[in-house]
Motif scaffolding. Structure first.
Motif, mmCIF file in Angstrom:
data_model
loop_
_atom_site.group_PDB
_atom_site.id
_atom_site.type_symbol
_atom_site.label_atom_id
_atom_site.label_comp_id
_atom_site.label_asym_id
_atom_site.label_seq_id
_atom_site.Cartn_x
_atom_site.Cartn_y
_atom_site.Cartn_z
ATOM 1 N N UNK A 22 -4.315 2.068 3.559
ATOM 2 C CA UNK A 22 -3.163 2.168 2.556
ATOM 3 C C UNK A 22 -2.696 0.622 2.798
ATOM 4 N N UNK A 23 -3.813 0.035 3.016
ATOM 5 C CA UNK A 23 -2.864 -1.853 3.070
ATOM 6 C C UNK A 23 -4.186 -2.735 1.598
ATOM 7 N N UNK A 24 -3.179 -3.476 1.725
ATOM 8 C CA UNK A 24 -3.407 -4.414 0.886
ATOM 9 C C UNK A 24 -3.457 -5.686 1.397
ATOM 10 N N UNK A 25 -4.358 -6.480 1.350
ATOM 11 C CA UNK A 25 -4.886 -7.693 1.574
ATOM 12 C C UNK A 25 -3.747 -8.970 0.726
ATOM 13 N N UNK A 26 -3.257 -9.648 0.461
ATOM 14 C CA UNK A 26 -2.007 -10.808 -0.126
ATOM 15 C C UNK A 26 -2.362 -12.023 0.129
ATOM 16 N N UNK A 27 -2.246 -13.099 -1.072
ATOM 17 C CA UNK A 27 -1.922 -14.673 -0.623
ATOM 18 C C UNK A 27 -0.399 -14.841 -1.172
ATOM 19 N N UNK A 62 -7.722 3.611 0.654
ATOM 20 C CA UNK A 62 -6.136 4.233 0.446
ATOM 21 C C UNK A 62 -6.069 5.276 1.847
ATOM 22 N N UNK A 63 -5.511 6.436 0.663
ATOM 23 C CA UNK A 63 -5.113 7.942 2.141
ATOM 24 C C UNK A 63 -6.035 8.602 1.987
ATOM 25 N N UNK A 86 -7.320 8.784 -1.478
ATOM 26 C CA UNK A 86 -7.114 9.476 -2.242
ATOM 27 C C UNK A 86 -7.150 7.731 -2.610
ATOM 28 N N UNK A 87 -6.887 6.961 -3.560
ATOM 29 C CA UNK A 87 -7.105 5.228 -4.422
ATOM 30 C C UNK A 87 -5.615 4.623 -4.572
#
Length: 130
Positions: A22-27, A62-63, A86-87
């Protein structure tokens, strides 16, 4: 270079990265080094703020949904089920406002990124034309 072209070339550099769960990569967005009143901030001051903003570059699957272990049609040693997820609500290209305390900073190809769990993302701004 146009912002959209920059994001496309940035995305191509990140093709080999796989974000987990459930992680995102952020710039992070470019940091302003001057306050509204005109004072210049030393490096690191802005980074210590509780809330940051940046663009989502990659999104995890997702989860995970637990497999249904019903006793019907048991297949010991049969084919394994593919994991279902789960997206996430976040999508690539969204501007994310997130809690800095939950972010993990990484450096990849001399660029600074943050890996953030979706639970730390407070708000998303989505431009549909991207």
């Amino acid at each position: 270079m146009h912002t959209l072209q920059m994001r496309i070339s940035e995305k191509n550099k990140l093709e080999k990265i796989i974000i987990v769960g459930d992680r995102v990569l952020i710039k992070p967005k470019t940091v302003r080094d001057q306050t509204k009143s005109g004072l210049y901030l030393p490096p690191g001051v802005q980074q210590k703020e509780k809330v940051q903003e940046g663009y989502i570059m990659k999104v995890g699957p997702g989860y995970p949904i637990p497999a249904d272990y019903g006793y019907e049609d048991e297949s010991w040693g049969g084919e394994e089920e593919e994991v279902r997820y789960i997206p996430l609500q976040a999508k690539e290209g969204d501007l994310a406002i997130y809690l800095q305390r939950d972010a993990i900073e990484i450096s990849y190809l001399d660029e600074r990124y943050f890996i953030v769990p979706q639970s730390a993302v407070l708000m998303l701004v989505r431009e549909e034309d991207l």
